[in-house]
Motif scaffolding. Structure first.
Motif: not given
Length: 706
Positions: A411-414, A445-446, A395-398, A458-461
């Motif tokens: 930027g992706v999930a998991d 996000s990138l 699953v992609s986010f960015a 990049r941001v995430g967590g």
């Protein structure tokens, strides 16, 4: 994994300057171009998604299939050691069918396969259905059974809900989550609910497993999850509950000597001669799920923990060669084919394990990240390899495609995200969080600085421990440095970096006031003039962007209003309040052009501004702008290439490209691969003309090239 989409929440806007500007229409008419010669394929990443079952045909060697929770269904290609996607033809309006609820093979015909497809049981997801193929998944016929299905819902690792009678291939059973047991007596042409089935399974899980006896005609078992196991001796005409059956059964396997093995929430049991026996291994650490009995040896049984627990020298796989009387915890050696997979991925949340019916000693295993094979389960230390070529399920986010450096960052999930510096057809060497770099579960996000694209943020967590932050890179994303500070108990959703100052970036937060930093994340201050951020963590809108020339200018869209900051994000003001209100929105700026802003608003169209958002022109022939991207101009032009995933008047739905700001379009999509699994982000290359990327909700990332 989940792929729900959320809308922007209600917020109060602080309006400093409000300009009432009428949105005008640009009288463009597209050329009705034929489909161009574009090729679409997946960026090679390497699995990364939950494979919830593996299925091996008893009549033919190496004829194997897998189902996934959100990425569709695949068939194994043994010659090239890769997975062939079987359901990539589903369009955006059919995206629910990418959820793998069940799969069944006709044991008497190696060409026939059935799939039950549907991601979610909720009404907004649409009904699932069953498809039949008579050519191993090359083509499909939709059957007349539409029910709520939940391939990406609770207990999706259980099995198997769909089964074909080995004595009569016309008889098929399907155990649904919400609507009981269903039966076809004519090879799937028609279906009827089995009103005689007395089971009362747990809501939302339903009838989770069906197993036919291959030696006794008419004998079939059904797992009514939360109630127990039921048995029929007349091919499902009547049913009776097996006394003292465990209630929460995960999986069932029937040995050739008619012994029924089960894994359940309290351990492992077998049923023989009308008696249940507890055969749970001693001193185990958790519950078991995956289960298989050797078709060539009824006493040879494998079980696997339902979550990852192992030490350096053993694994979560247990083997018995005496029908469960004793167990050995199997040691393993890993020979991964995907370089960035850490060892702990192996057997994480294992869904299924299966003996190969045609190759003694060979075993297949599926888990949270992909598929594994060993050629000799009987070795003292079995060697396992992960074959992921063709199976892309992230699953992609960015996405980011800067004008220099790596052609793509994701930027992706998991599994954090990747710098695709090895190229688009080779696996990345490592995740963002490689050696000496911070690793996130998700990268949301990138962004890069236009004047120095090697400077990134990049941001995430991590959802698993509710910790969120970000990181910066000074070398094009090869290595990363974690923010030295970040506010606690907030989730950063989007970030935009100044075009001229890589230490200055603005971040929007989940349901909170946006924040900014001018020292690379050492300290943060609140941004004034903007509404609170979106409420959903699983969010794919792109409402925030930096101007590509003026380092102090940022733009933000929310609920029909365009906000602009001219002071480095300290404060924003409304510069346009006449745009349509739309939660599914994308905001982008143009390289080398000050004040040019593009905005997509799904079914409300595509808009362009050349004065920093004060006035927008609508691209009239764009009926739907679901996603869009801007990229490198063609040779001899300064007009950026414009790409659209949506609908063009008189051209229909698809993926399109324009080289004249939307006056004319060509169709660059392909009918057999419409990229329909909820595409969520689109970016185009600023290094190579014509190259465009689309990220999805469970099929990884695609790239298209002329």
């Amino acid at each position: 994994m989940s792929d729900r989409r959320f809308c922007l929440g209600k917020s109060t806007c602080i309006a400093i300057i409000v300009l009432a500007v009428v949105v005008t229409l640009t009288p463009f008419k597209p050329a009705c171009s034929a489909t161009s010669d574009y090729h679409w394929t997946n960026v090679s990443i390497g699995g990364g998604g939950y494979v919830t079952g593996v299925y091996l045909h008893p009549l033919e060697r190496d004829l194997a299939y897998i189902k996934t929770d959100i990425g569709g269904f695949y068939r194994w290609n043994p010659e090239d050691r890769e997975w062939i996607p079987l359901t990539d033809h589903f369009r955006l309006q059919d995206s629910n069918y990418y959820g793998g609820e069940a799969l069944a093979l006709d044991p008497n015909n190696s060409n026939i396969v059935y799939i039950a497809a549907g991601k979610y049981t909720a009404s907004w997801g649409g009904l699932g259905t069953i498809f039949k193929s008579s050519d191993r998944g090359k083509t499909w016929t939709q059957l007349k059974i539409d029910l709520p299905m939940g391939g990406n819902e609770t207990q999706r690792w259980l099995g198997e809900r769909l089964a074909v009678n080995p004595f009569d291939s016309n008889i098929i059973f399907f155990g649904s989550r919400l609507d009981g047991l269903w039966k076809s007596s004519n090879g799937g042409t028609t279906w009827n609910k089995v009103s005689s089935f007395p089971g009362e399974p747990e809501a939302n899980i339903g009838i989770a497993g069906l197993v036919f006896n291959k030696k006794v005609s008419g004998l079939v078992y059904a797992n009514a999850y939360g109630d127990g196991i039921y048995k029929s001796t007349n091919a499902g005409v009547t049913w009776s509950k097996i006394p003292e059956s465990p209630s929460q059964v995960n999986r069932m396997a029937l040995a050739n000597d008619d012994v029924l093995y089960i894994t359940h929430t309290s351990g492992v049991s077998k049923y023989a001669n009308g008696i249940w026996s507890d055969i749970t291994p001693n001193n185990t650490k958790t519950k078991f799920n995956a289960l298989s009995v050797d078709p060539n040896n009824s006493n040879h049984v494998l079980i696997v923990y339902d979550q990852y627990i192992c030490t350096k020298n053993d694994t979560s796989i247990f083997q018995s060669t005496n029908g469960g009387a004793t167990w050995q915890q199997k040691k393993h050696t890993l020979k991964p084919q995907v370089p960035w997979w850490p060892e702990w991925y192996f057997a994480s949340a294992t869904s299924a394990i299966e003996f190969d019916p045609k190759t003694p000693g060979k075993v297949w295993l599926t888990d949270w990240f992909g598929t594994w094979q060993t050629d000799n389960i009987n070795a003292q230390s079995s060697v396992w390899s992960n074959y992921e070529k063709g199976h892309e399920e992230l699953v992609s986010f960015a996405l980011a495609s800067p004008p220099s450096g790596s052609v793509l960052l994701s930027g992706v999930a998991d599994v954090d995200g990747f710098n695709h510096s090895n190229g688009l057809d080779a696996y990345p060497s490592t995740q963002f969080g490689g050696e000496n770099s911070p690793r996130f579960q998700d990268t949301y996000s990138l962004a890069y600085s236009e004047s120095n694209p090697s400077q990134l943020v990049r941001v995430g967590g991590n959802r698993w421990n509710n910790s969120y932050t970000g990181a910066t890179s000074a070398n094009g994303g090869l290595t990363w440095k974690k923010f030295s500070s970040f506010p606690q108990n907030v989730i950063p959703l989007r970030v935009a970096m100044s075009a001229t100052n890589s230490n200055l970036f603005v971040t929007i937060l989940k349901a909170r006031q946006p924040i900014r930093t001018n020292n690379g994340g050492s300290s943060w201050s609140k941004v004034s003039g903007l509404p609170n951020g979106p409420k959903g963590t699983w969010y794919w809108g792109q409402p925030l962007v930096a101007d590509k020339v003026d380092g102090n200018t940022f733009y933000y869209y929310s609920r029909g209003k365009l906000y602009r900051s001219n002071n480095g994000g300290v404060s924003f003001s409304i510069v346009n309040s006449s745009l349509p209100s739309e939660s599914w929105s994308m905001l982008k700026t143009v390289s080398g052009v000050n004040g040019e802003v593009w905005l997509s608003l799904d079914w409300q169209g595509l808009y362009r501004s050349t004065d920093g958002g004060v006035k927008f022109d609508k691209i009239t022939e764009v009926e739907r702008a679901y996603l869009f991207a801007l990229g490198k101009p063609q040779k001899g032009s300064k007009i950026p290439a414009l790409y659209l995933y949506g609908k063009i008047t008189r051209m229909g739905e698809g993926i399109f490209r324009s080289l004249d700001r939307g006056k004319t379009w060509i169709n660059i999509s392909t009918l057999h691969k419409p990229i329909g699994n909820e595409p969520n982000v689109m970016e185009a290359s600023w290094q190579q003309f014509g190259l465009v990327f689309i990220g999805t909700n469970g099929k990884g990332i695609y790239y298209g090239n002329p």
